[in-house]
Write a protein that holds these residues in place. Structure first.
Motif, PDB file in Angstrom:
ATOM      1  N   HIS A 208      20.015 -10.332  -4.622  1.00  0.00           N
ATOM      2  CA  HIS A 208      18.688 -10.513  -5.223  1.00  0.00           C
ATOM      3  C   HIS A 208      17.968  -9.164  -5.195  1.00  0.00           C
ATOM      4  O   HIS A 208      18.013  -8.447  -4.195  1.00  0.00           O
ATOM      5  N   ALA A 209      17.310  -8.826  -6.284  1.00  0.00           N
ATOM      6  CA  ALA A 209      16.587  -7.565  -6.371  1.00  0.00           C
ATOM      7  C   ALA A 209      15.216  -7.708  -5.722  1.00  0.00           C
ATOM      8  O   ALA A 209      14.467  -8.634  -6.036  1.00  0.00           O
ATOM      9  N   ILE A 210      14.912  -6.790  -4.824  1.00  0.00           N
ATOM     10  CA  ILE A 210      13.581  -6.732  -4.230  1.00  0.00           C
ATOM     11  C   ILE A 210      12.962  -5.415  -4.680  1.00  0.00           C
ATOM     12  O   ILE A 210      13.519  -4.343  -4.450  1.00  0.00           O
ATOM     13  N   GLU A 211      11.832  -5.542  -5.342  1.00  0.00           N
ATOM     14  CA  GLU A 211      11.103  -4.372  -5.826  1.00  0.00           C
ATOM     15  C   GLU A 211       9.867  -4.190  -4.956  1.00  0.00           C
ATOM     16  O   GLU A 211       9.121  -5.131  -4.714  1.00  0.00           O
ATOM     17  N   PHE A 212       9.667  -2.970  -4.496  1.00  0.00           N
ATOM     18  CA  PHE A 212       8.445  -2.614  -3.777  1.00  0.00           C
ATOM     19  C   PHE A 212       7.669  -1.663  -4.674  1.00  0.00           C
ATOM     20  O   PHE A 212       8.217  -0.664  -5.146  1.00  0.00           O
ATOM     21  N   LEU A 213       6.405  -1.978  -4.938  1.00  0.00           N
ATOM     22  CA  LEU A 213       5.592  -1.134  -5.803  1.00  0.00           C
ATOM     23  C   LEU A 213       4.202  -0.958  -5.209  1.00  0.00           C
ATOM     24  O   LEU A 213       3.704  -1.834  -4.508  1.00  0.00           O
ATOM     25  N   THR A 214       3.607   0.204  -5.483  1.00  0.00           N
ATOM     26  CA  THR A 214       2.295   0.516  -4.905  1.00  0.00           C
ATOM     27  C   THR A 214       1.143   0.255  -5.859  1.00  0.00           C
ATOM     28  O   THR A 214      -0.008   0.321  -5.454  1.00  0.00           O
TER      29      THR A 214
ATOM     30  N   SER B 136       0.848  -1.196   0.000  1.00  0.00           N
ATOM     31  CA  SER B 136       0.000   0.000   0.000  1.00  0.00           C
ATOM     32  C   SER B 136       0.885   1.249   0.000  1.00  0.00           C
ATOM     33  O   SER B 136       2.101   1.168   0.240  1.00  0.00           O
ATOM     34  N   GLU B 137       0.283   2.391  -0.239  1.00  0.00           N
ATOM     35  CA  GLU B 137       1.029   3.663  -0.198  1.00  0.00           C
ATOM     36  C   GLU B 137       1.655   3.862   1.181  1.00  0.00           C
ATOM     37  O   GLU B 137       2.819   4.253   1.294  1.00  0.00           O
ATOM     38  N   GLU B 138       0.900   3.577   2.234  1.00  0.00           N
ATOM     39  CA  GLU B 138       1.406   3.728   3.602  1.00  0.00           C
ATOM     40  C   GLU B 138       2.559   2.764   3.861  1.00  0.00           C
ATOM     41  O   GLU B 138       3.581   3.152   4.446  1.00  0.00           O
ATOM     42  N   GLU B 139       2.416   1.523   3.436  1.00  0.00           N
ATOM     43  CA  GLU B 139       3.494   0.549   3.611  1.00  0.00           C
ATOM     44  C   GLU B 139       4.735   0.963   2.834  1.00  0.00           C
ATOM     45  O   GLU B 139       5.864   0.803   3.312  1.00  0.00           O
ATOM     46  N   PHE B 140       4.534   1.509   1.626  1.00  0.00           N
ATOM     47  CA  PHE B 140       5.670   1.978   0.833  1.00  0.00           C
ATOM     48  C   PHE B 140       6.437   3.043   1.609  1.00  0.00           C
ATOM     49  O   PHE B 140       7.665   3.015   1.681  1.00  0.00           O
ATOM     50  N   ASP B 141       5.701   4.007   2.178  1.00  0.00           N
ATOM     51  CA  ASP B 141       6.346   5.069   2.954  1.00  0.00           C
ATOM     52  C   ASP B 141       7.170   4.480   4.092  1.00  0.00           C
ATOM     53  O   ASP B 141       8.298   4.914   4.342  1.00  0.00           O
ATOM     54  N   GLU B 142       6.625   3.496   4.804  1.00  0.00           N
ATOM     55  CA  GLU B 142       7.325   2.866   5.923  1.00  0.00           C
ATOM     56  C   GLU B 142       8.562   2.104   5.449  1.00  0.00           C
ATOM     57  O   GLU B 142       9.640   2.213   6.050  1.00  0.00           O
ATOM     58  N   ILE B 143       8.414   1.341   4.385  1.00  0.00           N
ATOM     59  CA  ILE B 143       9.531   0.568   3.839  1.00  0.00           C
ATOM     60  C   ILE B 143      10.617   1.498   3.316  1.00  0.00           C
ATOM     61  O   ILE B 143      11.808   1.323   3.601  1.00  0.00           O
ATOM     62  N   PHE B 144      10.207   2.522   2.578  1.00  0.00           N
ATOM     63  CA  PHE B 144      11.183   3.455   2.018  1.00  0.00           C
ATOM     64  C   PHE B 144      11.931   4.186   3.140  1.00  0.00           C
ATOM     65  O   PHE B 144      13.152   4.385   3.055  1.00  0.00           O
ATOM     66  N   ALA B 145      11.226   4.533   4.212  1.00  0.00           N
ATOM     67  CA  ALA B 145      11.888   5.178   5.356  1.00  0.00           C
ATOM     68  C   ALA B 145      12.939   4.249   5.962  1.00  0.00           C
ATOM     69  O   ALA B 145      14.030   4.700   6.347  1.00  0.00           O
ATOM     70  N   ARG B 146      12.648   2.952   6.027  1.00  0.00           N
ATOM     71  CA  ARG B 146      13.627   1.991   6.553  1.00  0.00           C
ATOM     72  C   ARG B 146      14.841   1.880   5.632  1.00  0.00           C
ATOM     73  O   ARG B 146      15.982   1.773   6.091  1.00  0.00           O
ATOM     74  N   ILE B 147      14.599   1.889   4.329  1.00  0.00           N
ATOM     75  CA  ILE B 147      15.696   1.834   3.347  1.00  0.00           C
ATOM     76  C   ILE B 147      16.609   3.039   3.529  1.00  0.00           C
ATOM     77  O   ILE B 147      17.843   2.908   3.600  1.00  0.00           O
ATOM     78  N   VAL B 148      16.019   4.232   3.623  1.00  0.00           N
ATOM     79  CA  VAL B 148      16.794   5.464   3.778  1.00  0.00           C
ATOM     80  C   VAL B 148      17.509   5.482   5.126  1.00  0.00           C
ATOM     81  O   VAL B 148      18.694   5.808   5.204  1.00  0.00           O
ATOM     82  N   GLU B 149      16.793   5.104   6.195  1.00  0.00           N
ATOM     83  CA  GLU B 149      17.374   5.080   7.540  1.00  0.00           C
ATOM     84  C   GLU B 149      18.602   4.180   7.606  1.00  0.00           C
ATOM     85  O   GLU B 149      19.589   4.490   8.275  1.00  0.00           O
ATOM     86  N   ARG B 150      18.561   3.063   6.890  1.00  0.00           N
ATOM     87  CA  ARG B 150      19.670   2.105   6.893  1.00  0.00           C
ATOM     88  C   ARG B 150      20.752   2.470   5.870  1.00  0.00           C
ATOM     89  O   ARG B 150      21.732   1.759   5.715  1.00  0.00           O
TER      90      ARG B 150
ATOM     91  N   GLY C 285       7.542   3.075  -7.016  1.00  0.00           N
ATOM     92  CA  GLY C 285       8.322   1.849  -6.928  1.00  0.00           C
ATOM     93  C   GLY C 285       9.767   2.137  -6.591  1.00  0.00           C
ATOM     94  O   GLY C 285      10.277   3.225  -6.856  1.00  0.00           O
ATOM     95  N   VAL C 286      10.410   1.133  -5.995  1.00  0.00           N
ATOM     96  CA  VAL C 286      11.821   1.245  -5.652  1.00  0.00           C
ATOM     97  C   VAL C 286      12.423  -0.158  -5.650  1.00  0.00           C
ATOM     98  O   VAL C 286      11.735  -1.138  -5.368  1.00  0.00           O
ATOM     99  N   TYR C 287      13.697  -0.226  -5.987  1.00  0.00           N
ATOM    100  CA  TYR C 287      14.444  -1.490  -6.005  1.00  0.00           C
ATOM    101  C   TYR C 287      15.575  -1.409  -4.991  1.00  0.00           C
ATOM    102  O   TYR C 287      16.252  -0.389  -4.883  1.00  0.00           O
ATOM    103  N   VAL C 288      15.776  -2.508  -4.267  1.00  0.00           N
ATOM    104  CA  VAL C 288      16.877  -2.632  -3.316  1.00  0.00           C
ATOM    105  C   VAL C 288      17.410  -4.056  -3.430  1.00  0.00           C
ATOM    106  O   VAL C 288      16.657  -4.975  -3.757  1.00  0.00           O
ATOM    107  N   ASP C 289      18.699  -4.224  -3.201  1.00  0.00           N
ATOM    108  CA  ASP C 289      19.300  -5.564  -3.247  1.00  0.00           C
ATOM    109  C   ASP C 289      19.383  -6.149  -1.848  1.00  0.00           C
ATOM    110  O   ASP C 289      19.725  -5.444  -0.889  1.00  0.00           O
TER     111      ASP C 289
END
Length: 132
Positions: A117-123, A70-84, A108-112
């Motif tokens: 392995h590529a993990i894509e998060f998309l809303t 969801s949009e909210e989950e994306f925000d939370e996940i993206f914040a964790r990516i940036v924080e780390r 959408g965003v991609y992180v390894d």
């Protein structure tokens, strides 16, 4: 009736390290041992089962996991990516460094993961219009 995906197996150099990486990003409970796997259940009943590979880490075949959030989950996940301070990309193949995308009426965003392995998060799921 179309088939439904039940689980997928991702080979890794350390099944719990990879599984923890995913659960940490998505805010999920700790992975559970299930036979030779570290299992990560997702909201739709699909399980990502990480397995210790019998091949050397430099011989792992890279995989791509696309997770619809969801949009909210994306925000939370993206914040964790940036924080780390994880590297992330807007496009596959590491294009658009430290950017997200706005394709298919969403974000959408991609992180390894630790094994590459590529993990894509998309809303929003991809729009399949037959043009490409």
């Amino acid at each position: 009736m179309p088939a439904k995906l039940d689980h997928t197996i991702v080979h890794s150099s350390d099944r719990f390290t990879s599984a923890h990486f995913l659960t940490d990003l998505i805010g999920a409970p700790e992975p559970k041992a299930y036979g030779p796997f570290a299992a990560v259940p997702l909201a739709n009943g699909v399980t990502v089962d990480y397995a210790d590979s019998i091949v050397k880490p430099d011989r792992l075949v890279m995989q791509h996991l696309a997770l619809l959030v969801s949009e909210e989950e994306f925000d939370e996940i993206f914040a964790r990516i940036v924080e780390r301070r994880l590297p992330y990309w807007a496009e596959p193949a590491h294009k658009g460094s430290q950017q997200i995308n706005h394709r298919h009426h969403g974000r959408g965003v991609y992180v390894d993961d630790p094994d590459g392995h590529a993990i894509e998060f998309l809303t929003h799921t991809y729009v399949m219009d037959g043009t490409g």
